[in-house]
Design a protein around this motif. Structure first.
Motif: not given
Ligand code: UDP
Ligand code: MG
Length: 317
Positions: A153-154, A191, A229, A232-234, A241
């Protein structure tokens, strides 16, 4: 100070989900009251009974008779900690919200420090059980879980899943917690653009009863990490993706079959028995499927996105 004496906005809401914690609740209420009365702030304590089968609720209702700052939400059955937190998040009125476990492992004495940190300007302060009083196996798996979650998640925290946390009200009204996502609230909040930090807190051994999460938590946690993951990203761009994966697979399959076609026409080679042919076909079909899933995802994101794809921090008029 009790909020109904003043009938104005509440400074602090303490939110506590519980499942079968009958021995702890009385002691917990006393401790919280002792700490919060000293702060001079108005407060409420919201308990969520997540389907307890023991006398937790009965005990709590008895305590509530003398303590009007206590509010109770009773679930119809056990829905899990995330659902209990979500129900509480929807219900709390305080400007600052503290969540904690009901089993006396989290120490109410830490509440003022967490509040102070929020007042410094953070949106979420996550407790860090620096000296953790849990069985060895749990400490180890948890270390691994925290490491993985931080890397993926950084959002680097020592202790993502500490029950003791403080939030600015805006955070709990924004972040949506369901399934078992309570383990990832800091990641979700980060996020969404909220300012997240951590603070070492004291941790105690479980005094009564036993843990409500079995071995399954380790598997559940891993699956949830994948979910988070992805979400929050896609969430709002699934094709980025799936589209990429689909194009790579399709492209590889296409090149393989192009090569075989060339062999067939220019070298008059029989290609029907070559394993490469099947690989090429497989990659093309899978590629198209993955790409299509991405497109379906885009449709879902589009429907969902119309309702909510941004969080407003403040409005100035
Ligand atoms: N809990 C809950 N619903 C559940 C499981 C747990 O409300 O389905 C509560 C539990 O009563 C406690 C908190 O969540 O107040 C943390 O649970 P536990 O102490 O068992 O977790 P651990 O400390 O072992 O991680
Ligand atoms: Mg516990």
């Amino acid at each position: 100070m009790k909020n109904d004496q003043l009938n104005e906005k509440i400074d602090i809401s303490v939110l506590i989900p519980f499942l079968n914690e009958e021995e702890s609740l009385g002691e917990l209420c006393e401790l919280i009251k002792g700490v919060l009365e000293k702060t001079g702030k108005t407060y409420e304590v919201v308990f969520v009974d997540d389907g307890s089968k023991d006398s937790s609720l009965k005990n709590l209702l008895e305590i509530k008779k003398e303590n009007s700052e206590i509010k109770i939400i009773q679930f119809q059955r056990n829905y899990g900690k995330s659902a209990a937190l979500a129900a509480g998040f929807a219900r709390v009125k305080g400007e600052i919200v503290i969540t904690m476990d009901a089993d006396l492992q989290d120490d109410p004495e830490e509440i003022p420090k967490l509040v102070e940190k929020i007042e410094e300007g953070y949106d979420l302060v996550s407790g860090w059980k620096k000296e953790r009083k849990d069985p060895f196996i749990k400490r180890i798996t948890s270390k691994f879980f925290n490491f993985m979650t931080s890397v993926v998640s950084k959002m680097y925290l020592h202790d993502h899943n500490c029950g003791l946390k403080a939030y600015r009200k805006h955070v709990v009204k924004t972040v949506s917690v369901y399934g078992e996502l309570h383990r990832f609230i800091p990641v979700l909040a980060n996020s969404a653009g909220f300012k997240v930090t951590e603070l070492p807190v004291r941790h105690h051994e479980r005094k009564y009863g036993k843990t409500k999460f079995g071995l399954w938590r380790f598997f559940a946690g891993t699956f949830d990490l994948i979910t988070v993951t992805f979400l929050t990203n896609f969430t709002y761009r699934p094709l980025h993706l799936f589209g990429l994966a689909g194009v790579i697979s399709f492209g590889a399959g296409f090149l393989i079959n192009l090569y075989l076609t060339y062999q067939k026409f220019f070298h008059n080679e029989g290609i029907q028995h070559r394993p490469l042919l099947f690989l090429g076909m497989l990659l093309i079909i899978i590629g198209i499927q993955i790409f299509s899933i991405g497109l379906l995802g885009e449709m879902l994101a589009n429907i969902h996105g119309k309702q909510n794809n941004y969080v407003i921090r403040e409005e100035y008029e």
